[in-house]
Design a protein around this motif. Structure first.
Motif, mmCIF file in Angstrom:
data_model
loop_
_atom_site.group_PDB
_atom_site.id
_atom_site.type_symbol
_atom_site.label_atom_id
_atom_site.label_comp_id
_atom_site.label_asym_id
_atom_site.label_seq_id
_atom_site.Cartn_x
_atom_site.Cartn_y
_atom_site.Cartn_z
ATOM 1 N N GLU A 160 49.398 81.391 11.530
ATOM 2 C CA GLU A 160 49.945 82.083 12.690
ATOM 3 C C GLU A 160 51.408 81.760 12.970
ATOM 4 O O GLU A 160 52.029 82.402 13.800
ATOM 5 N N SER A 161 51.969 80.752 12.282
ATOM 6 C CA SER A 161 53.365 80.425 12.522
ATOM 7 C C SER A 161 54.014 79.924 11.231
ATOM 8 O O SER A 161 53.330 79.482 10.317
ATOM 9 N N PRO A 162 55.344 79.971 11.168
ATOM 10 C CA PRO A 162 56.040 79.464 9.980
ATOM 11 C C PRO A 162 55.775 77.972 9.733
ATOM 12 O O PRO A 162 55.720 77.533 8.589
ATOM 13 N N ASP A 163 55.584 77.221 10.820
ATOM 14 C CA ASP A 163 55.287 75.793 10.665
ATOM 15 C C ASP A 163 53.953 75.584 9.943
ATOM 16 O O ASP A 163 53.813 74.653 9.146
ATOM 17 N N GLU A 164 52.975 76.447 10.231
ATOM 18 C CA GLU A 164 51.679 76.343 9.558
ATOM 19 C C GLU A 164 51.805 76.658 8.075
ATOM 20 O O GLU A 164 51.122 76.042 7.256
ATOM 21 N N ILE A 165 52.673 77.606 7.729
ATOM 22 C CA ILE A 165 52.897 77.920 6.317
ATOM 23 C C ILE A 165 53.439 76.698 5.594
ATOM 24 O O ILE A 165 52.958 76.322 4.518
ATOM 25 N N VAL A 166 54.440 76.066 6.192
ATOM 26 C CA VAL A 166 55.034 74.860 5.595
ATOM 27 C C VAL A 166 53.976 73.764 5.464
ATOM 28 O O VAL A 166 53.871 73.101 4.430
ATOM 29 N N GLN A 167 53.165 73.582 6.493
ATOM 30 C CA GLN A 167 52.115 72.560 6.469
ATOM 31 C C GLN A 167 51.119 72.827 5.353
ATOM 32 O O GLN A 167 50.708 71.915 4.629
ATOM 33 N N ARG A 168 50.680 74.069 5.201
ATOM 34 C CA ARG A 168 49.724 74.425 4.150
ATOM 35 C C ARG A 168 50.302 74.190 2.760
ATOM 36 O O ARG A 168 49.628 73.716 1.868
ATOM 37 N N VAL A 169 51.580 74.550 2.581
ATOM 38 C CA VAL A 169 52.226 74.337 1.295
ATOM 39 C C VAL A 169 52.298 72.838 0.988
ATOM 40 O O VAL A 169 52.025 72.406 -0.124
ATOM 41 N N MET A 170 52.618 72.031 2.007
ATOM 42 C CA MET A 170 52.694 70.585 1.810
ATOM 43 C C MET A 170 51.326 69.999 1.488
ATOM 44 O O MET A 170 51.210 69.100 0.651
ATOM 45 N N GLU A 171 50.271 70.501 2.116
ATOM 46 C CA GLU A 171 48.916 70.011 1.863
ATOM 47 C C GLU A 171 48.440 70.360 0.465
ATOM 48 O O GLU A 171 47.689 69.615 -0.139
ATOM 49 N N SER A 172 48.880 71.502 -0.053
ATOM 50 C CA SER A 172 48.390 71.942 -1.363
ATOM 51 C C SER A 172 49.109 71.269 -2.502
ATOM 52 O O SER A 172 48.697 71.383 -3.656
ATOM 53 N N GLY A 173 50.182 70.555 -2.220
ATOM 54 C CA GLY A 173 50.885 69.836 -3.270
ATOM 55 C C GLY A 173 51.838 70.715 -4.072
ATOM 56 O O GLY A 173 52.267 70.344 -5.160
ATOM 57 N N VAL A 174 52.171 71.884 -3.532
ATOM 58 C CA VAL A 174 53.074 72.788 -4.235
ATOM 59 C C VAL A 174 54.503 72.317 -4.088
ATOM 60 O O VAL A 174 54.925 71.812 -3.117
ATOM 61 N N ARG A 185 33.028 79.296 6.483
ATOM 62 C CA ARG A 185 33.667 77.985 6.551
ATOM 63 C C ARG A 185 34.400 77.669 5.259
ATOM 64 O O ARG A 185 35.050 76.644 5.165
ATOM 65 N N TYR A 186 34.276 78.522 4.253
ATOM 66 C CA TYR A 186 34.913 78.276 2.966
ATOM 67 C C TYR A 186 36.305 78.894 2.883
ATOM 68 O O TYR A 186 36.898 78.949 1.817
ATOM 69 N N GLN A 187 36.813 79.390 3.986
ATOM 70 C CA GLN A 187 38.180 79.904 4.000
ATOM 71 C C GLN A 187 38.908 79.335 5.199
ATOM 72 O O GLN A 187 38.323 79.094 6.246
ATOM 73 N N LYS A 188 40.184 79.121 5.012
ATOM 74 C CA LYS A 188 40.990 78.593 6.106
ATOM 75 C C LYS A 188 41.375 79.726 7.041
ATOM 76 O O LYS A 188 41.499 80.874 6.620
ATOM 77 N N LEU A 219 33.085 70.167 -7.037
ATOM 78 C CA LEU A 219 32.983 71.583 -6.673
ATOM 79 C C LEU A 219 32.498 71.816 -5.244
ATOM 80 O O LEU A 219 33.083 72.615 -4.504
ATOM 81 N N ALA A 220 31.415 71.173 -4.835
ATOM 82 C CA ALA A 220 30.856 71.427 -3.498
ATOM 83 C C ALA A 220 31.827 70.995 -2.401
ATOM 84 O O ALA A 220 32.019 71.712 -1.416
ATOM 85 N N HIS A 221 32.435 69.835 -2.580
ATOM 86 C CA HIS A 221 33.389 69.359 -1.574
ATOM 87 C C HIS A 221 34.600 70.295 -1.502
ATOM 88 O O HIS A 221 35.086 70.616 -0.410
ATOM 89 N N THR A 222 35.061 70.748 -2.654
ATOM 90 C CA THR A 222 36.195 71.670 -2.695
ATOM 91 C C THR A 222 35.836 72.993 -2.026
ATOM 92 O O THR A 222 36.626 73.558 -1.272
ATOM 93 N N SER A 251 35.664 72.493 1.724
ATOM 94 C CA SER A 251 36.973 72.168 2.300
ATOM 95 C C SER A 251 37.921 73.355 2.276
ATOM 96 O O SER A 251 39.100 73.212 2.574
ATOM 97 N N ALA A 252 37.417 74.516 1.865
ATOM 98 C CA ALA A 252 38.205 75.746 1.779
ATOM 99 C C ALA A 252 39.380 75.582 0.826
ATOM 100 O O ALA A 252 40.472 76.094 1.070
ATOM 101 N N GLU A 253 39.152 74.874 -0.276
ATOM 102 C CA GLU A 253 40.218 74.645 -1.245
ATOM 103 C C GLU A 253 39.979 75.363 -2.571
ATOM 104 O O GLU A 253 40.810 75.291 -3.456
ATOM 105 N N LEU A 254 38.833 76.039 -2.727
ATOM 106 C CA LEU A 254 38.623 76.817 -3.938
ATOM 107 C C LEU A 254 39.513 78.051 -3.894
ATOM 108 O O LEU A 254 39.761 78.615 -2.837
#
Length: 194
Positions: A180-194, A173-176, A73-76, A79-82
Motif C-alpha cells: 500500500e505504500s512505497p515504504d512497504e515495497i522497499v521493505q519487501r525487497v529488503m526481506e526477499s534479499g534482492v 494465508r499463502y499470499q502476502k 516447502l511447507a514452511h515456505t 510464510s507466503a514465500e513460494l
C-alpha cells in the motif's frame, strides 16, 4: 456455507499451534540440513589440500540438499514465500477470485498428496527390500529418502489445512497482502534479499 473470521483458524487453538509448529519445525530442520551441507562442503574443500578424504561426502551433501529442499516447502508455503503466478488471478476479485483460489489450492493439494503418497511408498519399499546406496559407504536408501517423504507429507498437510481454511471462508494465508505504500515495497525487497 458458514463464514469465519478470516484472521482466525478453522481448527481449535491447540491444533492450530501444533500445525504451525510442525511447519516451523520442518523449516528449522531444513536449516539444520543446510548447515550440514556447509560443513560437508567445507570439509571436502579444506580436506583436499591437507590430504584428508571425506568418504562419500558428495553423496551425503546431495542427500542433505534434497532434505533441505523438501523439508522447507511447507514452511515456505505458509510464510507466503513460494513463487506464485498471479498474472491471471490478480485480475479477478470477489467471489470469482475466491473460487479460483479454492480451485488452485485443490489442484495443488491433489498433486502434493499424489507425490507424497508415492514418495512414502518409495521409502517404504526401500526399507522393506533393504536397498542400499552404491557409493563408497553403503547407506540404507530409506534414510536419505525420509527427508523427501516427510517434507512432501508435511506440505500435503499444509495444503489441506489451507484448503479447509479457504472452504470455510478464510482469506488465503499463502499470499502476502497487497503493498500500500512505497515504504512497504522497499521493505519487501529488503526481506526477499534482492
Amino acid at each position: 456455507m458458514s463464514s469465519i473470521d478470516p484472521r482466525h483458524s478453522l481448527f481449535p487453538e491447540r491444533l492450530r499451534k501444533l500445525l504451525d509448529g510442525l511447519y516451523l519445525g520442518a523449516g528449522w530442520l531444513a536449516g539444520v540440513f543446510l548447515i550440514m551441507i556447509f560443513v560437508i562442503m567445507l570439509s571436502l574443500s579444506a580436506g583436499r589440500p591437507l590430504g584428508i578424504d571425506v568418504p562419500a561426502g558428495d553423496d551425503f551433501a546431495s542427500w542433505c540438499m534434497a532434505a533441505t529442499a523438501f523439508l522447507a516447502l511447507a514452511h515456505t508455503f505458509r510464510s507466503a514465500e513460494l513463487i506464485r503466478m498471479g498474472l491471471l488471478i490478480d485480475r479477478f476479485s470477489g467471489t470469482l477470485r475466491r473460487l479460483i483460489e479454492i480451485a488452485c489450492t485443490t489442484i495443488g493439494a491433489v498433486a502434493v498428496i499424489y507425490f507424497a503418497w508415492y514418495a512414502i511408498d518409495m521409502t517404504w519399499v526401500s526399507w522393506k527390500f533393504n536397498d542400499v546406496s552404491m557409493g563408497v559407504i553403503a547407506v540404507p536408501l530409506w534414510i536419505p529418502q525420509i527427508g523427501m517423504s516427510a517434507g512432501l507429507a508435511i506440505l500435503a498437510i499444509a495444503f489441506v489445512d489451507e484448503l479447509l481454511h479457504l472452504l470455510f471462508g478464510g482469506v488465503p494465508r499463502y499470499q502476502k497482502p497487497k503493498v500500500e505504500s512505497p515504504d512497504e515495497i522497499v521493505q519487501r525487497v529488503m526481506e526477499s534479499g534482492v
